[in-house]
Design a protein around this motif. Structure first.
Motif: not given
Length: 298
Positions: A179-187
């Motif tokens: 969840t911490e890296g979702y915006e940068a790597y998964g969104a």
């Protein structure tokens, strides 16, 4: 102190009967504790069956998915022969691996590579890395991803592949971020992935993604691991604890219905913290997906 003597057979028999009952009850209690302890601490692999209804599956077809996660370099038989044989006997259409099959702190790839070389002969294998694989590959430079790909494993790192299984179009994706890296790597990946009209099978190691980022996500089946079943399984309450969430993880093991989809959280097959699994046997999960809402195919 007065010493008791037995002058008659009746006195002796009465004394023996009284003491004998106490001994018998004590022996039964000890046996119950031993049997109960063996059951609660059993480390024998458990095959669990689940059913998912979906109108997207072609009429009259059944798609069988086997889910593996959190092996942590454990072996069931030499070279994981026993595990591979059980999987072959279940005749899956695809095998979804939800990460943490290795340990980041020892870097041993032999166990997972040997297992995957067996699995790819049984069914197509789709592998989405967990935090241990990510640590090895992106922080320590391990060749795990390329070695798996050389074996024919579909390694899914924030991407998806199309497949047709029993006349049903699938889009099988892997979301490897937390969840911490979702915006940068998964969104960005998920935004496109969600648009597909195919059956969307998303392998995402972290169940916490479905607490927040993907709570409204349109996924037909999300497959997760990471929480090891909550380490200790309590009747009705489920998993007891995981370091990421504290006590009682929201999705610790089993099938969960979300607003726009369903997720399955594997209890995993091994461990990495040295703590025993209590009432929480290693899990080999089987999910049958079809248009029949009543039962799974055994």
């Amino acid at each position: 102190m007065q010493k008791r003597t037995f002058n008659r057979d009746g006195d002796w028999k009465a004394w023996l009967q009284k003491r004998g009952k106490r001994f018998l009850w004590g022996a039964l209690a000890a046996a119950a504790l031993i049997v109960g302890g063996c059951y609660l601490l059993s480390d024998k692999l458990e095959v669990t069956f689940y059913h998912l209804y979906s109108p997207k599956i072609a009429v009259g077809e059944n798609v069988r998915v086997i889910v593996l996660s959190d092996l942590h370099n454990r072996e069931f038989g030499p070279g994981n022969e026993d595990l591979a044989e059980q999987i072959a006997a279940l005749k899956p259409d695809l095998i979804a691996i939800a990460g943490d099959m290795v340990n980041a702190d020892d870097g041993n790839l032999d166990i997972v590579l040997t297992l995957c070389s067996r699995l790819v002969e049984i069914a197509p294998v789709y592998y989405s890395p967990g935090n241990h694989e990510n640590n090895l590959m992106y922080e320590k430079g391990s060749p795990l991803e390329s070695r798996l790909s050389e074996q024919g494993i579909h390694v899914l790192v924030n991407r998806a592949e199309e497949a047709v299984i029993h006349r049903t179009p699938f889009l099988i994706g892997g979301l490897t971020t937390s969840t911490e890296g979702y915006e940068a790597y998964g969104a960005a990946f998920f935004e496109e992935y969600e648009k597909s009209g195919a059956f969307k099978l998303l392998i995402a190691h972290y169940p916490s993604l479905y607490y927040e980022a993907l709570a409204d996500g349109a996924v037909d089946l999300g497959v997760c691991g990471h929480y090891h079943g909550g380490q200790v399984r309590l009747p009705a309450a489920g998993g007891l604890y995981h370091g990421d969430t504290g006590f009682f993880p929201k999705y610790s093991g089993g099938m969960y219905q979300l607003r726009n989809g369903t997720i399955f959280v594997s209890r995993g097959m091994g461990g990495h913290n040295g703590l025993p699994r209590v009432n929480n046997r290693p899990e080999l999960a089987v999910i049958d997906i079809n248009g029949r809402p009543e039962t799974a195919v055994s």
